[in-house]
Scaffold this active site. Sequence first.
Site, PDB file in Angstrom:
ATOM      1  N   SER A 147      50.228  20.444 -35.511  1.00 19.77           N
ATOM      2  CA  SER A 147      49.260  19.982 -36.884  1.00 19.77           C
ATOM      3  C   SER A 147      50.611  19.891 -37.491  1.00 19.77           C
ATOM      4  CB  SER A 147      48.367  20.586 -36.298  1.00 19.77           C
ATOM      5  OG  SER A 147      47.424  20.571 -38.245  1.00 19.77           O
ATOM      6  N   TYR A 160      42.712  29.270 -36.847  1.00 24.68           N
ATOM      7  CA  TYR A 160      43.961  27.393 -36.096  1.00 24.68           C
ATOM      8  C   TYR A 160      44.794  27.278 -36.367  1.00 24.68           C
ATOM      9  CZ  TYR A 160      44.374  22.013 -35.662  1.00 24.68           C
ATOM     10  OH  TYR A 160      44.695  21.131 -35.701  1.00 24.68           O
TER      11      TYR A 160
END
Length: 248
Positions: A147, A160
């Site tokens: 990501s 995250y």
Amino acid sequence: MESTEYVDLTGRRALVTGGARGLGAAIARRLARSGAAVRVADVRWQEAEELCDALKEEGRDVRFLELDIREPAAVAAAFTELDDAGQPLDILVNNAAVDISKPIEHLTADEVTHVVTTNLLGPMYLCLETYRRMVARGGGHIVNILSTASRRTWTEAAPYAAGKAGLRAFTHTLFQEAQRDCLGVGVTGIIAGGMETPFILERFPDADTTKLQDPAVVADTVLYALSVPQTSAVGELTIVPRNEPSWP
């Protein structure tokens, strides 16, 4: 979106985690339509079964594998089952991920554990089982979905980002070890920007979808990584929307 055919995967076996919906489903479709026999691994059995049924109607070889990647014993058992069936993996796509969007001061230990175990430890468990088998067989490819948070974080994204940054570091190390251990094994990390998937839209229903990309574009990036001959290596790719707010 129509697929660009990069590679013929006929005769190859693939496993996609988090494959029931969103990006995982897009990747499973691309792999299956390129000829691979695909195992769709997820805990969302109903959505996964619906995806598998739809692809089977197209004549694709797709099956659901109920798997909680947070459980190392379950991951090991799944690979033992594949070994016993004479169906070793040629392709692993670690796509499953979760997020809990909260300020750090409001996070609980259980929430942090849930996110980091799913986004970092789970993919590592799968890589441990897959990599040694691929080296022994002399070939295969592992793709880890990263990501933009692995490079640049933002508020309410601490667990995250920590998980994805850790997975990026692990992927780089695995790439280096594959270069040493077996040139037939490919390892690729794909840094993906925002996508129009439930992962975003369920948490942020008012998100500006003009700033999100079609997950099929990212799925095509996976196919590109798999298309590169063994004489070359793709260690990392970045695919983001043109107006991605979190990159660079």
